[in-house]
Write a protein that holds these residues in place. Structure first.
Motif, short mmCIF file in Angstrom:
data_model
loop_
_atom_site.label_atom_id
_atom_site.label_comp_id
_atom_site.label_asym_id
_atom_site.label_seq_id
_atom_site.Cartn_x
_atom_site.Cartn_y
_atom_site.Cartn_z
N ASP A 124 35.79 51.85 8.37
CA ASP A 124 33.94 51.09 8.73
C ASP A 124 34.99 50.17 9.63
O ASP A 124 35.81 49.92 10.49
N ASP A 125 33.75 48.93 10.63
CA ASP A 125 34.07 48.39 11.45
C ASP A 125 34.91 47.16 11.09
O ASP A 125 35.60 46.76 11.71
N ASP A 126 34.55 46.11 9.59
CA ASP A 126 35.10 45.51 9.15
C ASP A 126 36.78 46.41 9.15
O ASP A 126 37.59 45.17 9.33
N ALA A 127 37.08 47.03 8.55
CA ALA A 127 38.28 47.88 8.59
C ALA A 127 39.06 47.19 9.67
O ALA A 127 40.23 47.07 10.12
N LEU A 128 38.36 47.55 11.05
CA LEU A 128 39.12 48.28 11.89
C LEU A 128 39.77 46.81 12.65
O LEU A 128 40.26 47.07 13.18
N ASN A 129 37.88 46.07 12.70
CA ASN A 129 38.77 44.52 12.63
C ASN A 129 39.97 43.87 12.34
O ASN A 129 40.50 43.19 13.18
N ALA A 130 39.84 44.21 11.31
CA ALA A 130 40.83 43.04 10.30
C ALA A 130 42.29 44.04 11.10
O ALA A 130 43.02 43.03 11.46
N LEU A 131 42.85 44.74 11.34
CA LEU A 131 43.48 45.18 12.11
C LEU A 131 43.57 44.91 13.10
O LEU A 131 44.85 44.23 13.61
N ALA A 132 42.71 44.63 13.66
CA ALA A 132 43.12 44.08 15.19
C ALA A 132 43.05 42.54 15.32
O ALA A 132 44.19 42.48 16.24
N ARG A 133 42.57 41.95 14.11
CA ARG A 133 43.35 40.80 13.71
C ARG A 133 44.64 40.10 13.42
O ARG A 133 45.34 39.53 13.50
N GLY A 134 45.49 41.42 12.43
CA GLY A 134 46.14 41.64 12.02
C GLY A 134 46.00 41.16 10.86
O GLY A 134 44.86 40.75 10.21
N VAL A 135 47.05 41.03 9.60
CA VAL A 135 47.02 41.54 8.49
C VAL A 135 48.17 41.04 7.83
O VAL A 135 48.47 40.92 7.38
N THR A 136 47.67 39.98 6.27
CA THR A 136 49.22 39.59 5.62
C THR A 136 49.46 40.40 4.69
O THR A 136 48.62 40.58 3.28
N LEU A 137 50.91 41.34 5.16
CA LEU A 137 51.37 41.77 3.93
C LEU A 137 52.07 40.81 3.37
O LEU A 137 52.58 39.52 3.65
N LYS A 138 52.51 41.58 2.16
CA LYS A 138 53.91 40.92 1.21
C LYS A 138 54.60 40.06 1.91
O LYS A 138 55.57 39.02 1.54
N ASP A 139 55.33 40.52 3.04
CA ASP A 139 56.77 39.67 3.47
C ASP A 139 55.72 39.31 5.29
O ASP A 139 56.93 38.98 5.45
N GLY A 140 54.84 38.88 4.92
CA GLY A 140 53.96 37.78 5.91
C GLY A 140 52.95 38.77 6.69
O GLY A 140 52.82 40.01 7.08
N PRO A 141 52.06 37.74 7.68
CA PRO A 141 51.60 38.19 8.79
C PRO A 141 51.48 39.60 9.56
O PRO A 141 53.11 39.02 10.21
N THR A 142 50.57 40.50 9.98
CA THR A 142 51.18 41.67 11.24
C THR A 142 50.54 41.01 12.33
O THR A 142 49.86 39.70 12.34
N ARG A 143 51.30 41.19 13.43
CA ARG A 143 50.83 40.76 14.50
C ARG A 143 49.60 41.96 14.87
O ARG A 143 48.94 42.99 14.35
N PRO A 144 48.47 41.76 15.52
CA PRO A 144 47.27 42.44 15.51
C PRO A 144 47.54 43.92 16.43
O PRO A 144 48.56 44.09 16.94
N ALA A 145 46.73 45.30 15.77
CA ALA A 145 47.06 46.01 16.33
C ALA A 145 45.64 46.59 16.92
O ALA A 145 44.73 45.99 17.23
N LYS A 146 46.33 47.30 17.97
CA LYS A 146 45.30 48.01 18.28
C LYS A 146 44.64 49.47 17.31
O LYS A 146 45.25 50.41 17.02
N ALA A 147 43.21 49.38 17.42
CA ALA A 147 43.09 50.72 16.34
C ALA A 147 41.62 51.17 15.91
O ALA A 147 40.80 50.20 16.35
N ARG A 148 41.24 52.72 16.48
CA ARG A 148 40.24 52.67 17.24
C ARG A 148 39.93 54.33 15.97
O ARG A 148 41.14 55.47 16.04
N ARG A 149 38.94 54.37 15.47
CA ARG A 149 38.84 56.33 15.70
C ARG A 149 38.57 56.31 16.30
O ARG A 149 38.50 56.55 17.45
N ILE A 150 39.77 58.21 16.09
CA ILE A 150 39.81 59.04 16.91
C ILE A 150 39.25 60.61 16.38
O ILE A 150 39.26 61.03 15.26
N ASP A 151 39.01 61.75 17.21
CA ASP A 151 38.61 62.86 17.23
C ASP A 151 39.84 63.61 15.93
O ASP A 151 41.17 62.77 16.33
N PRO A 152 39.94 64.31 14.72
CA PRO A 152 40.90 65.13 14.64
C PRO A 152 42.44 65.43 15.98
O PRO A 152 41.68 66.05 16.56
N PRO A 153 43.45 64.79 16.46
CA PRO A 153 43.98 65.28 17.65
C PRO A 153 44.58 66.95 16.95
O PRO A 153 44.30 67.22 16.26
#
Length: 182
Positions: free
Chosen positions: A83-112
């Protein structure tokens, strides 16, 4: 010299394998017979797509070192429908075990329109899936897979489509092309 290679799933991003003799794993040497070129970065064995190889050490460093922030775009089939919350979390960056990630560009697409994967992704009627296009500017170990899992949508298939200005356009799995004048 710069080579764009469409790495099939199951192939190691190296020219030799120190695995066991009775179960050798496929490596780049089964596809590329050009002396003096080395991968600029890595692509996990269970991932597919664009792998760059070069004989130019400076270019290799520029493409693979995170300090240069080379963007990499992935086509990602995930379990569930983010959902939009999950995509927004990716866009802000998430904190993984090895630290926070840089923001990602993430969007839903049709099957390629991609080639069939061998083996195919397991289909489950009761669990929907969705395709995302994700662009990141760092390259931690299994980063995209860990990011999608972090937001509750494990990766089922991962295809790197673009690194910097280079794409897989017109390159079939297991095939490569040399880029002249780079």
């Amino acid at each position: 010299m710069l080579i764009l290679f469409n790495k099939p799933m199951g192939v190691l991003s190296q020219f030799t394998d120190k695995g066991t003799e009775d179960s050798p794993r496929p490596t780049l040497s089964a596809y590329i017979d050009i002396p003096g070129v080395y991968p600029a970065g890595r692509l996990d064995r269970d991932s597919e797509g664009l792998l760059l190889l070069t004989d130019d050490g400076k270019l290799q460093a520029r493409l693979s070192n995170p300090k240069f922030k080379t963007e990499k775009t992935y086509l990602v089939q995930v379990e569930g429908e983010p959902d939009d919350d999950a995509l927004n979390a990716l866009a802000r960056g998430v904190t993984l075990k090895d630290g926070p990630t840089r923001p990602a560009k993430a969007r839903r697409i049709d099957p390629p329109d991609l080639w069939e994967r061998d083996p195919p992704v397991r289909f489950r009627k009761s669990v929907p899936d969705c395709w995302l296009e994700m662009t990141i500017s760092e390259g931690r170990n299994r980063q995209v897979r860990r990011m999608t899992a972090h937001v509750g949508h494990p990766t089922l298939r991962l295809v790197r489509w673009r690194v910097g200005d280079f794409t897989l356009d017109g390159i079939a799995p297991g095939e490569w092309k040399a880029v002249v004048g780079r």
